[in-house]
Write a protein that holds these residues in place. Structure first.
Motif, PDB file in Angstrom:
ATOM      1  N   THR A  62       0.792  -1.003   0.142  1.00  0.00           N
ATOM      2  CA  THR A  62       0.086   0.017  -0.011  1.00  0.00           C
ATOM      3  C   THR A  62       0.861   1.190  -0.049  1.00  0.00           C
ATOM      4  OG1 THR A  62      -1.859  -1.327   1.202  1.00  0.00           O
ATOM      5  CG2 THR A  62      -1.944   1.425   1.200  1.00  0.00           C
ATOM      6  N   GLU A  63       1.953   1.198   0.929  1.00  0.00           N
ATOM      7  CA  GLU A  63       2.808   2.275   0.859  1.00  0.00           C
ATOM      8  C   GLU A  63       3.737   2.560  -0.344  1.00  0.00           C
ATOM      9  OE1 GLU A  63       5.138   2.859   4.576  1.00  0.00           O
ATOM     10  OE2 GLU A  63       6.068   4.700   3.642  1.00  0.00           O
ATOM     11  N   LEU A  64       4.097   1.218  -0.828  1.00  0.00           N
ATOM     12  CA  LEU A  64       4.702   1.462  -2.270  1.00  0.00           C
ATOM     13  C   LEU A  64       3.905   2.384  -3.220  1.00  0.00           C
ATOM     14  CD1 LEU A  64       7.192   0.111  -3.856  1.00  0.00           C
ATOM     15  CD2 LEU A  64       5.623  -1.790  -4.397  1.00  0.00           C
ATOM     16  N   LEU A  65       2.628   1.646  -3.418  1.00  0.00           N
ATOM     17  CA  LEU A  65       1.814   2.390  -4.367  1.00  0.00           C
ATOM     18  C   LEU A  65       1.340   3.669  -4.460  1.00  0.00           C
ATOM     19  CD1 LEU A  65      -0.576  -0.835  -5.222  1.00  0.00           C
ATOM     20  CD2 LEU A  65       1.429  -0.212  -6.646  1.00  0.00           C
ATOM     21  N   SER A  66       1.222   4.036  -2.766  1.00  0.00           N
ATOM     22  CA  SER A  66       0.937   5.362  -2.929  1.00  0.00           C
ATOM     23  C   SER A  66       2.113   6.351  -2.667  1.00  0.00           C
ATOM     24  CB  SER A  66       0.269   5.651  -1.622  1.00  0.00           C
ATOM     25  OG  SER A  66       0.951   5.241  -0.274  1.00  0.00           O
ATOM     26  N   ARG A  67       3.131   5.960  -2.417  1.00  0.00           N
ATOM     27  CA  ARG A  67       4.389   6.804  -2.322  1.00  0.00           C
ATOM     28  C   ARG A  67       5.566   6.750  -3.251  1.00  0.00           C
ATOM     29  NH1 ARG A  67       5.843   7.490   3.855  1.00  0.00           N
ATOM     30  NH2 ARG A  67       7.413   8.862   2.766  1.00  0.00           N
ATOM     31  N   CYS A  68       5.599   5.469  -3.884  1.00  0.00           N
ATOM     32  CA  CYS A  68       7.068   5.155  -4.555  1.00  0.00           C
ATOM     33  C   CYS A  68       6.814   5.067  -5.968  1.00  0.00           C
ATOM     34  CB  CYS A  68       7.544   3.757  -3.900  1.00  0.00           C
ATOM     35  SG  CYS A  68       7.827   4.082  -2.136  1.00  0.00           S
ATOM     36  N   VAL A  98      11.623   3.043  -6.939  1.00  0.00           N
ATOM     37  CA  VAL A  98      12.804   2.596  -6.381  1.00  0.00           C
ATOM     38  C   VAL A  98      12.427   2.699  -4.820  1.00  0.00           C
ATOM     39  CG1 VAL A  98      14.997   3.927  -5.597  1.00  0.00           C
ATOM     40  CG2 VAL A  98      14.177   4.338  -7.935  1.00  0.00           C
ATOM     41  N   MET A  99      12.500   1.544  -4.195  1.00  0.00           N
ATOM     42  CA  MET A  99      12.082   1.315  -2.988  1.00  0.00           C
ATOM     43  C   MET A  99      13.149   1.369  -1.938  1.00  0.00           C
ATOM     44  SD  MET A  99       9.982  -2.382  -3.627  1.00  0.00           S
ATOM     45  CE  MET A  99      11.394  -3.075  -4.324  1.00  0.00           C
ATOM     46  N   PRO A 100      12.718   2.461  -1.009  1.00  0.00           N
ATOM     47  CA  PRO A 100      14.046   2.705  -0.059  1.00  0.00           C
ATOM     48  C   PRO A 100      14.195   1.684   1.125  1.00  0.00           C
ATOM     49  CG  PRO A 100      12.159   4.164   0.078  1.00  0.00           C
ATOM     50  CD  PRO A 100      11.655   3.086  -0.774  1.00  0.00           C
ATOM     51  N   LEU A 116      11.492   1.665   3.829  1.00  0.00           N
ATOM     52  CA  LEU A 116      10.070   0.887   3.507  1.00  0.00           C
ATOM     53  C   LEU A 116      10.019  -0.424   4.037  1.00  0.00           C
ATOM     54  CD1 LEU A 116       7.268   1.263   2.079  1.00  0.00           C
ATOM     55  CD2 LEU A 116       8.510   0.564  -0.194  1.00  0.00           C
ATOM     56  N   PHE A 117      11.280  -0.955   3.523  1.00  0.00           N
ATOM     57  CA  PHE A 117      11.234  -2.588   4.004  1.00  0.00           C
ATOM     58  C   PHE A 117      11.305  -2.606   5.726  1.00  0.00           C
ATOM     59  CE2 PHE A 117      13.353  -2.609  -0.222  1.00  0.00           C
ATOM     60  CZ  PHE A 117      12.241  -3.323  -0.579  1.00  0.00           C
ATOM     61  N   ALA A 118      12.094  -1.728   6.137  1.00  0.00           N
ATOM     62  CA  ALA A 118      12.259  -1.753   7.666  1.00  0.00           C
ATOM     63  C   ALA A 118      10.959  -1.412   8.291  1.00  0.00           C
ATOM     64  CB  ALA A 118      13.326  -0.793   8.177  1.00  0.00           C
ATOM     65  N   ARG A 119      10.288  -0.317   7.804  1.00  0.00           N
ATOM     66  CA  ARG A 119       9.112  -0.020   8.497  1.00  0.00           C
ATOM     67  C   ARG A 119       7.835  -1.247   8.599  1.00  0.00           C
ATOM     68  NH1 ARG A 119       9.129   4.907   7.017  1.00  0.00           N
ATOM     69  NH2 ARG A 119       8.233   4.719   4.729  1.00  0.00           N
ATOM     70  N   HIS A 120       8.061  -2.097   7.700  1.00  0.00           N
ATOM     71  CA  HIS A 120       6.967  -3.013   7.338  1.00  0.00           C
ATOM     72  C   HIS A 120       7.504  -4.405   7.655  1.00  0.00           C
ATOM     73  CE1 HIS A 120       3.937  -0.173   6.040  1.00  0.00           C
ATOM     74  NE2 HIS A 120       4.884   0.227   5.172  1.00  0.00           N
ATOM     75  N   HIS A 121       8.691  -4.354   8.158  1.00  0.00           N
ATOM     76  CA  HIS A 121       9.461  -5.716   8.310  1.00  0.00           C
ATOM     77  C   HIS A 121       9.225  -6.699   7.400  1.00  0.00           C
ATOM     78  CE1 HIS A 121       9.956  -4.347  12.526  1.00  0.00           C
ATOM     79  NE2 HIS A 121       8.497  -4.081  12.334  1.00  0.00           N
ATOM     80  N   PHE A 122       9.529  -6.095   5.820  1.00  0.00           N
ATOM     81  CA  PHE A 122       9.219  -6.934   4.814  1.00  0.00           C
ATOM     82  C   PHE A 122      10.379  -7.047   4.002  1.00  0.00           C
ATOM     83  CE2 PHE A 122       8.093  -7.395   0.274  1.00  0.00           C
ATOM     84  CZ  PHE A 122       7.196  -8.561   0.421  1.00  0.00           C
ATOM     85  N   ASP A 123      10.833  -8.312   3.349  1.00  0.00           N
ATOM     86  CA  ASP A 123      11.812  -8.746   2.893  1.00  0.00           C
ATOM     87  C   ASP A 123      11.566  -8.982   1.308  1.00  0.00           C
ATOM     88  OD1 ASP A 123      14.556 -10.568   4.039  1.00  0.00           O
ATOM     89  OD2 ASP A 123      13.983 -10.400   1.689  1.00  0.00           O
TER      90      ASP A 123
END
Ligand code: 5GP
Ligand code: MN
Length: 340
Positions: free
Chosen positions: A212-218, A231-233, A236-243
Motif C-alpha cells: 500500500t505504501e509502495l503504491l501510494s508513495r514510490c 525505487v524502494m527505499p 520502507l522495508f524496515a517499517r513493514h518488516h518486509f523482505d
C-alpha cells in the motif's frame, strides 16, 4: 554454450541411485516446485534424493516442503554418497544455491542441468535447456516420457512451479503445452486449491501494508507513462518488516496498471542495486536490455544486479527503457509500433 539434450538428461536420471537436487539462490515458486517435485518423484522410484536448500524459502512455500525435509548443508563426505547433483531453474553457475562452502565448479559430483532460461551458462555433465513456461514443466515432461509415477504430492509441487512462473497462466509463456501439462498434473491429483491459496490468497498483513505504501508513495513514470517503476527505499522495508525474498509478484502491482508496457523495481542489496523488469509487449522485450549490463532472465521478465546506488541504477536503466519504448506514449502507445 550449454547443449540441450533431454535424452541424455533422462538417461543420466535413469542410471543414478542417489541424487542431490539444488536450485538458484532466492528460490521462487518454480525453484521450490521443480526441485521438491523432482525429489518426490525420485523417492517414489526408490532413488535416494535430497533437496539441498541452504536458504529459507519464501513463507508462502514453506508448507510445501514439510514432507520433503530439505537439508541446509552438505559436507564433502555427505556429498560423496551421491551420484550426481541435479541443478534446476538456475541460469548461471554463481546463482546456484549451495551455501557458503561450495561453488558449482568445486563440487565433487557431476552436474545434471535442467533449465528453461535460454541464456543458461552452466557447464554440466549433461544439460537440457529448453523454452518452456517453467522448469517444473520440464520435470513433468521427463516424468511423462519415462513413465515415472506422479503422486498427487509431486504433481502439486510441479503445478506450484508452473502456476507461479506463468503468473497463473497470464504471462506470454503460457503456451498450449503449458495448459496440457497443467491438465495432466490435475489429472495426477495436483491440489490446485492449495497452490492457489498459498500463492495468491495468503498475503501477510505486513506485506499488504508494504505494498500500500509502495503504491501510494514510490511510483514513478517514464516514457510518457508506458514505463512504471519504483525505487524502494530501505526504510520502507524496515517499517513493514518486509523482505523481498517474499516479494515475488510485487512487480505485478506495477505491471497490471493500464497503459504500462514496462514495469521496474529497484532496491538496494548492500552497495548494489537489484533491478527487476517486466514487459507486457513482445515488441519491447526487457531481456536484451538487461543483458547489456550483464543481467539475464527471459525476454519478458528479466533482472540485473548493478554496482550502483538505487537512484543511479534507476537513471541508467530508465534511460535504456526510454530508448526502447521510444515512440510509445500515452494511450495510442499501447497498440502502435513506433514509426522510427
Ligand atoms: P526477478 O526479476 O523475478 O528477480 O527475475 C526475473 C528473471 O530475471 C529470472 O529469470 C532471473 O533468473 C533473472 N534475473 C533476476 N535478477 C538477475 C540478476 O541479477 N542477474 C541475472 N543474470 N539474472 C537475473
Ligand atoms: Mn523458472
Amino acid at each position: 554454450m550449454t547443449s540441450s539434450d533431454d535424452q541424455a538428461v533422462l538417461a543420466r536420471l535413469q542410471s543414478v541411485r542417489a541424487l542431490v537436487v539444488a536450485t538458484h539462490e532466492k528460490p521462487d515458486g518454480d525453484a521450490v516446485g521443480s526441485a521438491a517435485g523432482l525429489v518426490r518423484i525420485c523417492r517414489c522410484r526408490g532413488i535416494r534424493a535430497e533437496l539441498w536448500l541452504p536458504e529459507p524459502v519464501p513463507l508462502r512455500y514453506r508448507s510445501f516442503l514439510e514432507a520433503v525435509a530439505p537439508v541446509r548443508t552438505l559436507s564433502a563426505s555427505a556429498l560423496a554418497e551421491f551420484d550426481a547433483l541435479v541443478l534446476l531453474d538456475c541460469a548461471r553457475p554463481e546463482r546456484a544455491a549451495l551455501g557458503p562452502e561450495w561453488t558449482l565448479a568445486q563440487l565433487p559430483l557431476p552436474v545434471i542441468n535442467i533449465d528453461h532460461h535460454l541464456d543458461n551458462s552452466v557447464s554440466a555433465a549433461v544439460s537440457w535447456v529448453a523454452e518452456r513456461a517453467a522448469t517444473a514443466m520440464m520435470v513433468y515432461e521427463l516424468a511423462a516420457t519415462a513413465g515415472w509415477t506422479l503422486t498427487p504430492e509431486a504433481a502439486t509441487l510441479l503445478l506450484l512451479g508452473l502456476v507461479t512462473d506463468t503468473g497463473s497462466f497470464r504471462f506470454s509463456n503460457t503456451t498450449p503445452e503449458a495448459f496440457r501439462a497443467a491438465a495432466a498434473l490435475l489429472e495426477a491429483g495436483a491440489d490446485q486449491e492449495r497452490v492457489v491459496n498459498a500463492v495468491y490468497f495468503s498475503k501477510p498483513r505486513n506485506q499488504q501494508e508494504f505494498e500500500t505504501e509502495l503504491l501510494s508513495r514510490c511510483l514513478r513514470r517514464g516514457a510518457g507513462g508506458s514505463y512504471l517503476y519504483a525505487v524502494m527505499p530501505e526504510e520502507l522495508f524496515a517499517r513493514h518488516h518486509f523482505d523481498m525474498r517474499d516479494g515475488e509478484g510485487v512487480i505485478d502491482l506495477l505491471r497490471e496498471v493500464e497503459g504500462v508496457v514496462i514495469a521496474g523495481l529497484f532496491y538496494a542489496r548492500g552497495a548494489w542495486t537489484k533491478v527487476s523488469l517486466r514487459s507486457k509487449d513482445a515488441r519491447f522485450p526487457v531481456g536484451p536490455l538487461v543483458r547489456k549490463f550483464g543481467g539475464g532472465g527471459h525476454p519478458m521478465a528479466a533482472g540485473v544486479t548493478l554496482e550502483l546506488p538505487p537512484e543511479e541504477a534507476a537513471a541508467v536503466i530508465g534511460g535504456e527503457v526510454e530508448k526502447l519504448l521510444g515512440g510509445v506514449s500515452g494511450e495510442e502507445g499501447k497498440h502502435e509500433i513506433s514509426s522510427r
